[in-house]
Structure formats: structure tokens, C-alpha cells
Write a protein that holds these residues in place. Structure first.
Motif, PDB file in Angstrom:
ATOM      1  N   ARG C 105      18.723 -49.570  -9.461  1.00 43.15           N
ATOM      2  CA  ARG C 105      17.395 -49.648  -9.157  1.00 43.15           C
ATOM      3  C   ARG C 105      16.577 -50.746  -9.438  1.00 43.15           C
ATOM      4  NH1 ARG C 105      15.059 -43.510  -9.682  1.00 43.15           N
ATOM      5  NH2 ARG C 105      13.270 -44.732  -8.749  1.00 43.15           N
ATOM      6  N   ARG C 106      17.176 -51.480 -10.611  1.00 44.50           N
ATOM      7  CA  ARG C 106      16.631 -52.729 -10.968  1.00 44.50           C
ATOM      8  C   ARG C 106      15.264 -52.289 -11.752  1.00 44.50           C
ATOM      9  NH1 ARG C 106      16.197 -56.237  -5.990  1.00 44.50           N
ATOM     10  NH2 ARG C 106      18.622 -56.631  -5.353  1.00 44.50           N
ATOM     11  N   ASN C 107      15.467 -51.198 -12.369  1.00 45.16           N
ATOM     12  CA  ASN C 107      14.418 -50.654 -13.402  1.00 45.16           C
ATOM     13  C   ASN C 107      14.593 -51.383 -14.609  1.00 45.16           C
ATOM     14  OD1 ASN C 107      12.900 -48.935 -11.666  1.00 45.16           O
ATOM     15  ND2 ASN C 107      13.926 -47.160 -12.113  1.00 45.16           N
ATOM     16  N   THR C 108      15.686 -51.904 -14.811  1.00 45.13           N
ATOM     17  CA  THR C 108      15.845 -52.892 -16.065  1.00 45.13           C
ATOM     18  C   THR C 108      16.357 -54.087 -15.781  1.00 45.13           C
ATOM     19  OG1 THR C 108      17.560 -53.113 -17.970  1.00 45.13           O
ATOM     20  CG2 THR C 108      18.077 -51.732 -16.252  1.00 45.13           C
ATOM     21  N   GLU C 109      16.227 -55.052 -16.672  1.00 46.35           N
ATOM     22  CA  GLU C 109      16.602 -56.364 -16.312  1.00 46.35           C
ATOM     23  C   GLU C 109      18.142 -56.473 -16.320  1.00 46.35           C
ATOM     24  OE1 GLU C 109      15.549 -58.842 -20.236  1.00 46.35           O
ATOM     25  OE2 GLU C 109      14.129 -57.176 -19.953  1.00 46.35           O
ATOM     26  N   GLY C 320      16.495 -46.111  -0.354  1.00 43.92           N
ATOM     27  CA  GLY C 320      15.429 -46.523  -0.753  1.00 43.92           C
ATOM     28  C   GLY C 320      14.847 -46.753  -2.168  1.00 43.92           C
ATOM     29  N   TYR C 321      15.576 -46.707  -3.274  1.00 44.07           N
ATOM     30  CA  TYR C 321      15.269 -46.747  -4.695  1.00 44.07           C
ATOM     31  C   TYR C 321      15.357 -48.035  -5.292  1.00 44.07           C
ATOM     32  CZ  TYR C 321      14.712 -41.814  -4.538  1.00 44.07           C
ATOM     33  OH  TYR C 321      14.220 -40.367  -4.343  1.00 44.07           O
ATOM     34  N   ARG C 322      16.272 -48.948  -4.386  1.00 41.72           N
ATOM     35  CA  ARG C 322      16.429 -50.315  -5.019  1.00 41.72           C
ATOM     36  C   ARG C 322      15.165 -51.169  -4.782  1.00 41.72           C
ATOM     37  NH1 ARG C 322      20.657 -53.396  -6.903  1.00 41.72           N
ATOM     38  NH2 ARG C 322      20.851 -55.771  -6.056  1.00 41.72           N
ATOM     39  N   LYS C 323      14.764 -51.538  -5.862  1.00 43.27           N
ATOM     40  CA  LYS C 323      13.486 -52.505  -5.839  1.00 43.27           C
ATOM     41  C   LYS C 323      13.668 -53.778  -5.217  1.00 43.27           C
ATOM     42  CE  LYS C 323      10.905 -50.686  -9.878  1.00 43.27           C
ATOM     43  NZ  LYS C 323      10.851 -50.932 -11.438  1.00 43.27           N
TER      44      LYS C 323
END
Lengths: 152, 515, 323
Positions: C105-109, C320-323
């Protein structure tokens, strides 16, 4: 004039409106279409809050300025509180830079001085013993990694 | 069943088991009394040590820790206005004022006795009725939880400051704070302002510690140096007569606490608030609540300890944790090769009843330790505030940090401390905000989950029996001050007619409803 | 007098602390405390797994190992923190598929490529479970038929959205051409309550978590998301048997940051592999209804993750969760 509820209520109203506006920036998924969106509940809550706040404002306006007649605290006490808060914030930053143990000791010294204690023996002992006991309990017994800065 | 329980007590009488229970209770009381250190955390820390132990002492120790910690939270709540566990937040309302009046011993004693009665009652229920009551937990679907949380939230109008509108506003703000972070239904983050720490939301414990404990430190700063709270006698325990005077409150809170405990999504915190509110509602003099009345201590303390036994009901009988701590205990049961569920009482009868016996003993033990120790605990009030207050604040900081090893929580706590101090000048109190925050997530999730499950039918809340009953109770509760005034007035009118006196309307009670 | 005694004690304590803080930096790994981070809170499955392994690893490596929970953003905080630390083997993380989801989800680097596997320790099968006595649909055929007849009317309980539960159910529905209604819950226990109360039709669960209910006959598996049938559910088919190639189960493993020197990685891998083959660890697996095939060496697990990683990225984009 002089009713302090009024500026507070107006400030809160502005905050609520801004937060309501922010709810339009939330993402929503194309897949779970039948579900309520992330913005649904915060908007309901904010609407209720704004409504209650409006009542509060009207109530305050009707009541007139008598609310402001309340006495504030004496300046000496206000200064103590303000300085205590400064000490507390400094303590929060201190844990990251100086380390928890040192910050705890400095914080105790700071608060006791701000409150007007001049018995240095009590200050010294409290600032020495309390932090060490707290540090030992948390770091050594409960194995919590307390933030350590350049010192401890 | 009684035979099995007897066997359980025999098992528990072995020195190793007694020792395990004692260590659990003592450790729990200490952890519970420290702000930030909670029962789930204590249990999680203990689990690795219990690997090598036989199942009975291992589980008994964890369960005893749970009982001890739930009681222990009240000690710091009463003495220094720092609720050691979330469930003790409501105990501060009357416990702290009573201790400040110089009757710390009485407050501590009352809390201890109430905790014991609530805890003991709930274990009796657990032993006798667990499988039956577990079925109630299953009856509770999302609409019921929504109704229950609305019922809980309706209390914000009557706890807190005098202004109803400010209480409601505070509660709403609490509910809003609960919205921050990842939305569980859609999976998207809200109001996180790009801060990773906020993605998980604002935890309840830092906010509570800030609003109660840290704000109190600033209030002490306002007072400045003060030698001691009370230098005279501060240690008298409550008399038998005083205990007897709150017996209806104790009975009511035991039932409330056990019931709330059984419901998987609710725990001691909600139970204690409801316990407090109901004690106030049925009290003869509700206007005295908040000034240090014994009912105000008995109500919440009894309820939160009753929730310990209650939460073990679904844990043991369904394999579904009844509270945060019960979740950890459930994990420990599985570590020891037990599979909690409907067959638990048959497959592992010996262990189960031994643990129940251990819970009985744990309750008796903290009664002894608490009553005996209240003299020692009260000595804290002999420490001058300029020595004690900074220590309380460093404990708040370190304890909050220990929750998640997260400095962000500490900042939240400190900011809430400052807000908690400042807002008092504007007539807001901490209780409604905290209650809103506790219930906020449940309200949102249960509402939206109900809408998903029942295909966006808003009438579902009015067609399911438990849900209707709870909503009816909510309405009744909100109207009760008015109804009461009406009855009182009618009574007064009747009497006035009879005696021919002029009508002296008893309007004191309507202050609750109208401002 | 009393005060002097206290100050002496305090000074002694001070000395003790100083000593522990300034351990000499030696050449050989490990020479100092190892910090082990988990993304979940205390007492959960990942916590217990980590503590089981770390207790033995502490003895094997002879250095203190401190396990800390660094929860926040489903592992985002833990992974971000790990990225800031030097790749020297002194920072270890426990990794689960939810962390993979967070990365996807690219919520982290951090991304999958930034991690090197030490070993996989748990492989917990997932299943679509039903409560036979109350459920409208008694087996997987009925569920599929109902979902085909009324798209979006069959309600499936999942633990959080975009989680491994959700993805398993989603992959299955996609393969079978179904449209399901997902009901997010906050934990497996809540799904069980909803199943037994007849609120939902089916739920994705780890059978190991609910064995008590399974043994009592209240719950059973409708379809398994593993490759082979499980002995606890002789009648439940796997998705593969039904002709849908879906394999999505909960796993937990241990990882370090990419760039950690090869000898250090090897040393930790060897130590952990030995622990996981040991009697104690195997007992832990058995107690938690997991098979010995849970254990995978670092190399195998890296390959396994490499295979699963693109799938996660793909699904998160689809949902639809991948930034």
C-alpha cells in the motif's frame, strides 16, 4: 463583553468547520461501494458538535457578560503553572536529546525550583532517587527501552 | 460442579499454586497502581515466564494479575488522581475528593471492599452460569452493540460539569477524537496529517492519563507548595454501617459489571462508568456526587471488578476474549495446549475449576492486601506535593511511553494534560471526553457494520429485541430526571393538599436535566 | 542516617547502569544487545511467536535480546524505524503478511526488496468457515450458488480490510467469479460471534484460533486456502480442488535489513534454524495447531516472499489501496 465562553466557542466552531472540510480529502475505495465511506461518521459527529456549539454560543449571548466576572487565578500562581508547563514540555524534548534518566532528574529539579522550594537537600535527594528507581523498574525489570539521548 | 470446584480448591491449596496467585495479585496491584502500566501489558510480560510452568499456576497467575490490577488502579486514582488503569477513571470522581478531605483510608477501604464484592460475585456467576450466559454474548450483533454504546454515551449528559450542553459537546469531541486514524470499515486513514503515529488513532490511555493525572499536577502547581494534604488521622477504614449503606449500589454494580464484562467488545472501563452513573441515578442525593460520597466509589469500583469474572465467561466458554486482558489470557491458554470453547469445561474440567478457585482466592487476597495496606498507601498523602507531583508526572511520561514504546503517545498525554488543566476554566470536565473516546470507535463501527450487514436498513435498530430494550433504557435514562421531578412535584402537591401547606416543590433534582 | 544509606544505594545503582551502558564494542557479532521489533501489541500471535524464538536465541547468541512492540500503521512505524537503523544485524523485525500489505500500500518507505529473510516460523492455514447449525448455506457449493444467484448478498466476515483475510476471500471470489459482501471486523473472536449469531454467512478465520469451537461442532471449514486438506477438516475441500488456484495463509517470519553483511545473516539464520528444529519450538507449533512445514529456511522463505509480493501489489492496486 468579557464573557470568555464566547471566544472559545467561536474558536471551536472554526476548528469544527476546518475538520469538516478536511473530510472531503479522504480516499475511498471503488470496490467496497456498498459501504459507508470513511468520511461518513466524522461528518455526522462534527455536525452534532457544530449544532451543540451553536446552542452554546446562543446560550452565552443570551446570558450576557456575567460569565466574565469570574475571578482568574492570581498572577503568581499563573506564573507557576506556566513555568511548570514549560518544564514539562522541555522534559518531553529532553528525553530524546539528553536521555530519559537525566531529563527526569532535571525535570524534578526544575519543578521544585519553580514551585519555590529552596531546600536543596530535598531537591537533590528527590532528583537523584526517584528517577533512578523509575529507570530501574522500567528499563531493567519491565525491559522497556526508554529513549536515550547523548547521556542516559 | 461443586465437587469439581472443591477439587479445584484442593489443587489450588498446593503451595506453588497459592504462591502463583499471590505473586499475580501483588504484581497486578503494583502494575495497576502505576499509570500507563496496564493488566494486558503485565500479562504479556508474564507469558514467557509461564511457559515452563504447569498450566494451573500459569493461568491462575495471569488471572490473579488481572483481578489485582483492576483493583490496583483505584489506589492511585483515589490518592493522586491518576487512574492506574482505564477502568479506574470513574473512581477518581468521588475517590479523590474523599481522600482530599482527609479520609483516604475510607476511600481506599471502600474501593477495596467494593472490588472484592464485585469480583467475588462475578466469579460465582462465572462458575455457575458461564455456558448459559455465553449465549447472550452471541445474541449481541452489531445493532445491539450500537444500542449499548448509545446507552453508554447517554451518560455524558449527567456526568461532568453542571452545564449539560458542555458535557454533550465534550462527549462529542471525545467521539470525534476516536475517529482519528485508520477507518476499520474502509481501510483508509483519516485526520492523520501525514503522521504515521496517528494512523493507528489516538489511544485512549494517554488521553486519560493526561486529562486526569497530568492536569492534576498543573492544578497542584496553581496551589503551589503545600506541606501535606492531611497531617491528622487519614487512615480510618469505612465502618460496617457505611458498607451496609451502599449495599444496593454494590448489588446493582455487580450485576452491571458482570453483564458488561460478558460482552466481548466491552470491558471494565465502560462497566465502571455505567456503574457510577447508575449509582448516581438511583441515589437519594445525586447532587452530592463528585464531592466524595461512598456510593460514588462503590459504584464504579464494584462494576469494574465484576467485569473481570464476566469477561472470563466468553473467554472460557466460547474462546472469544471478553476484554483486552482476557485476550492475552486466551493466548496463554492456547500456549498451554488448551482450546477454550464449549468443550473446555468438559475436556479441561480440572484446570478450569482450579483456575476459578484461583480467582476466588485472588479476590480474597487483594481484599486482605488492600485493607491491610490502605494504611501504608495513605502515607503517600503525607509526602509534600512539591515532592510527589513531579514524581507522578515522570511516572505518567514513562508509563505512557511504555504502552507502545512511542514518544508520540507521550506528547498526546502532555498536550491532553495542558488541555485538561485549561479547559476546567471554561467549564469542561474530563469525564465526558474520556467516555466519548472510549465509546466512539464502538459506536462508529457497530453503526456502519450494522448498515453493511442489514443492507443499509436504518430500522434494524428498532426491530431486534435487545437493541430495542437498550434504546428504550437510554430514552428512559435521559428522561429520568424529568420523570423524577414530576413524581416529586406530584408527591409534594399531594402532601401539600393533605396538609394544607403551601407547595414546596422539590426542584433540586431537575438541575440534572435542565440548565 | 537513613538518607545517607539511600544515597549510597543510589550511587551503587548508578554505577551498575553505567557499566551496562558502555559495553565494549567487539569485532565479533554479536557483541551487544540485539533489538527485536514487532508490529503488533503485546500478547498477540506475533508477540508469542517472537518471544518463543527470542528466548532461545538469547541463550544461543549469548547477548541480550530485547523484544519491543512498535505498533503503528500495521507495521509502517516498525519498518520505517528499521530503515533508519544501520544494516548490521542488531535490528531484527518479525514480519507477517500484513506488513507485506502495508508495503504494497506504500504506507511505508520500506519495500519487500529492503528485507532479507532469516526464517519463516509460522504458516497458519486460513479457511472460509461457517457455523453449520445456523448458517443459511451449509457448504461451499451452496455459498457459490447463492453468491452467483444474488451478487453481493452473501456476507463474509473478514478481519480488517486489505488484510490477509480480505485478500484470501477476494482472490477466491475473483477466481470463482463471485461478488461477495465483505464485513470488516476487528478480530477473529468477533467474527466467531457474528457467525454463531447468524449475522454473517461465512467468515475467513485461522482454524487454529477457533479450535475450541470446531471441536464442539459449532464451526467448520467450507473451503481451505492451503494446498492440501487438513486433518481437522476431512470434508473441507481446498480451493485448488475446486479448481481455483488460491493459496493465501497467515505467515510469520524473522527478517533483517537488506545490506546486512553475509556472515552475520548466515550466523543468525543458522542459530534460528537450529531453534526452530528444536523440540521446544516444535511443541509451540503443535500447541498452536500448526504443522512442522511452517518452518522455512531463510533462502526458501525469500523465494516464497518473492512469489507472493507481486500478488500483493496487484491486489492492492485492484482494491484501490495502493497509493
Amino acid at each position: 463583553m468579557g464573557n470568555k465562553d464566547l471566544p472559545m466557542a467561536v474558536t471551536m466552531m472554526i476548528i469544527f468547520i476546518v475538520l469538516f472540510g478536511l473530510s472531503f480529502t479522504f480516499q475511498s475505495s471503488g470496490v467496497l461501494v456498498t459501504h459507508t465511506t470513511a468520511a461518513f461518521f466524522p461528518r455526522v459527529v462534527l455536525a452534532v458538535a457544530m449544532f451543540l456549539n451553536l446552542i452554546l454560543i446562543i446560550q452565552t449571548l443570551l446570558k450576557g457578560p456575567d460569565g466574565g466576572a469570574k475571578k482568574g487565578i492570581e498572577p503568581e500562581a499563573a506564573k507557576r503553572v506556566a513555568l511548570s508547563m514549560v518544564c514539562t514540555i522541555a522534559f518531553g524534548f529532553g528525553t530524546a536529546y539528553l536521555g530519559t534518566l537525566v531529563s527526569m532528574a532535571l525535570f524534578i529539579v526544575g519543578i521544585m525550583l519553580v514551585w519555590g522550594n529552596r531546600n536543596f537537600k530535598v531537591i537533590f535527594l528527590n532528583a537523584l532517587i526517584a528517577p533512578i528507581i523509575v529507570y530501574l523498574i522500567f528499563n531493567k525489570v519491565l525491559l522497556v527501552q526508554l529513549p536515550a539521548g547523548i547521556l542516559l | 460442579m461443586f465437587e469439581q470446584l472443591l477439587t479445584g480448591f484442593m489443587t489450588m491449596s498446593e503451595p506453588i499454586n497459592i504462591l502463583a496467585v499471590f505473586m499475580g495479585v501483588l504484581g497486578g496491584m503494583i502494575l495497576g497502581a502505576m499509570p500507563g502500566l496496564t493488566a494486558p501489558m503485565g500479562c504479556a510480560l508474564l507469558i514467557p515466564f509461564t511457559y515452563s510452568m504447569p498450566p494451573v499456576p500459569a493461568i491462575s497467575m495471569l488471572v490473579s494479575l488481572y483481578c489485582g490490577a483492576t483493583y490496583g488502579g483505584s489506589i492511585s486514582a483515589i490518592l493522586v488522581h491518576a487512574p492506574g488503569t482505564p477502568a479506574a477513571a470513574a473512581t477518581t470522581f468521588d475517590g479523590y475528593p474523599l481522600a482530599q478531605k482527609g479520609q483516604a483510608g475510607k476511600a481506599l477501604g471502600m474501593a477495596c471492599i467494593s472490588s472484592f464484592i464485585g469480583g467475588f460475585f462475578s466469579v460465582i456467576v462465572l462458575v455457575l452460569l458461564a455456558p448459559v450466559l455465553a449465549k447472550i454474548a452471541i445474541k449481541f450483533g452489531p445493532p445491539e452493540y450500537f444500542a449499548l454504546s448509545i446507552f453508554g454515551l447517554s451518560m455524558i449528559s449527567s456526568i461532568g460539569s453542571k452545564s449539560v450542553i458542555k458535557n454533550l459537546l465534550g462527549g462529542t469531541i471525545g467521539v470525534f477524537i476516536a475517529c482519528v486514524g485508520m477507518d476499520e470499515i474502509s481501510g483508509f486513514s483519516r485526520y492523520d496529517f501525514g503522521i504515521t503515529h496517528l494512523m493507528d488513532g489516538v489511544s485512549f490511555i494517554p488521553v486519560m492519563i493526561g486529562l486526569f493525572a497530568a492536569a492534576e499536577v498543573f492544578r497542584q502547581a496553581e496551589i503551589g507548595m503545600r506541606k501535606v494534604v492531611m497531617d491528622r488521622k487519614i487512615t480510618g477504614l469505612p465502618t460496617w454501617k457505611e458498607v451496609k449503606s451502599v449495599k444496593t449500589t454494590l448489588m446493582r454494580s455487580s450485576l452491571i459489571g458482570t453483564f458488561i464484562g460478558i460482552l466481548p467488545a466491552e470491558g471494565g472501563t465502560v462497566a465502571s462508568f455505567i456503574g457510577y452513573n447508575e449509582a448516581k441515578r438511583f441515589s437519594k442525593n445525586p447532587e452530592k456526587f463528585g464531592t466524595g460520597v461512598l456510593e460514588g466509589i462503590a459504584g464504579p469500583e464494584c462494576a469494574n471488578n465484576a467485569a473481570t469474572g464476566g469477561s472470563m465467561v466468553p473467554t472460557m466458554a466460547l474462546g472469544i476474549p471478553g476484554s483486552g486482558t482476557a485476550a492475552v489470557i486466551l493466548g496463554a491458554l492456547m500456549v498451554h495446549g488448551m482450546r477454550p470453547g464449549p468443550l473446555m469445561f468438559i475436556q479441561h474440567a480440572n484446570e478450569v475449576y482450579a483456575v476459578f478457585a484461583g480467582m476466588f482466592i485472588a479476590n480474597i487476597m487483594f481484599l486482605g492486601l488492600g485493607l491491610g495496606g490502605s494504611r501504608i498507601f495513605s502515607q503517600i498523602l503525607r509526602v509534600p506535593n512539591y515532592v510527589l507531583s513531579p514524581i507522578i508526572l515522570i511516572l505518567c511520561v514513562v508509563g505512557t511511553y511504555a504502552l507502545k514504546n512511542n514518544m508520540a503517545d507521550v506528547w498526546i498525554m502532555l498536550i491532553c494534560g495542558i488541555i485538561g488543566y485549561k479547559m476546567k476554566a471554561y467549564g469542561f470536565t474530563a469525564a465526558p471526553i474520556v467516555l466519548g473516546l472510549v465509546l466512539g470507535q464502538l459506536i462508529e463501527i457497530s453503526l456502519r457494520r450494522s448498515l453493511i450487514v442489514f443492507e443499509n436498513n436504518p430500522f434494524i435498530f428498532f426491530t431486534r429485541p435487545w437493541s430495542v430494550a437498550l434504546l428504550f433504557l437510554t430514552v428512559l435514562g435521559l428522561c429520568s430526571p424529568m420523570i423524577r421531578t414530576w413524581f416529586d412535584n406530584r408527591g409534594a402537591r399531594k402532601r401539600a393538599k393533605k396538609n394544607g401547606d403551601s407547595c414546596e416543590g422539590t426542584t433540586a433534582t431537575c438541575e440534572d436535566g435542565l440548565d | 542516617m537513613k538518607n545517607i544509606k539511600w544515597s549510597m544505594l543510589a550511587l551503587a545503582a548508578c554505577g551498575l547502569l553505567w557499566q551496562s551502558a558502555t559495553t565494549v564494542q567487539a569485532e565479533e557479532f554479536p557483541s551487544k544487545q540485539i533489538n527485536w521489533y514487532i508490529h503488533s501489541s503485546a500478547g498477540g500471535g506475533t508477540d508469542i511467536f517472537t518471544r518463543t524464538v527470542s528466548a532461545e536465541l538469547r541463550e544461543k547468541l549469548g547477548v541480550p535480546i530485547v523484544v519491543s512492540s512498535m505498533s503503528g500503521g500495521s507495521g509502517a512505524r516498525m519498518l520505517n524505524y528499521m530503515m533508519e537503523q544501520p544494516a548490521d544485524g542488531y535490528t531484527i523485525v518479525s514480519l507477517t503478511n500484513s506488513n507485506l500489505a502495508t508495503m504494497a500500500r506504500r504506507n511505508t518507505e520500506a519495500q519487500r526488496e529492503d528485507l532479507v529473510g532469516i526464517a519463516r516460523g509460522c504458516y497458519d492455514p486460513q479457511a472460509l468457515m461457517i457455523a453449520p447449525s445456523v448458517a443459511k448455506y451449509k457448504n461451499i457449493d451452496e455459498i457459490i450458488a447463492a453468491a452467483k444467484a444474488n451478487p453481493g448478498k452473501v456476507k463474509v466476515g473478514i478481519t480488517h480490510v486489505a488484510s490477509v483475510d480480505h485478500v484470501a476471500a477476494y482472490l477466491f471470489s475473483k477466481a470463482a467469479g463471485l461478488q461477495l459482501e465483505y464485513v470488516p471486523f476487528s478480530g477473529g473472536g468477533e467474527i466467531v460471534v457474528a457467525l454463531l449469531g447468524g449475522v454473517i454467512d461465512a467468515g475467513v478465520l485461522n482454524p487454529s484460533e477457533v479450535m475450541g469451537q470446531v471441536e464442539a461442532g459449532n464451526l467448520t471449514a467450507a473451503v481451505l486456502f492451503v494446498q492440501e486438506r487438513l486433518k481437522d477438516f476431512p470434508d473441507a475441500p481446498t480451493a485448488k480442488e475446486l479448481g481455483y488456484d488460491v493459496e493465501m495463509n497467515t505467515w510469520r517470519g524473522i527478517a533483517v535489513k537488506k545490506g546486512t553483511p553475509e556472515p552475520i545473516v548466515k550466523k543468525i539464520r543458522d542459530a534460528v534454524a537450529e531453534i526452530m528444529q528444536g523440540e521446544k519450538y516444535q511443541k509451540y507449533l503443535a500447541d498452536n495447531s500448526m504443522g512442522p512445514e511452517s518452518v522455512m529456511s531463510g533462502e526458501q522463505w525469500d523465494a516464497f516472499m518473492d512469489a507472493e509480493w507481486p500478488l500483493w501489489k496487484e491486489i492492492m492496486t485492484e482494491l484501490g489501496y495502493r497509493k
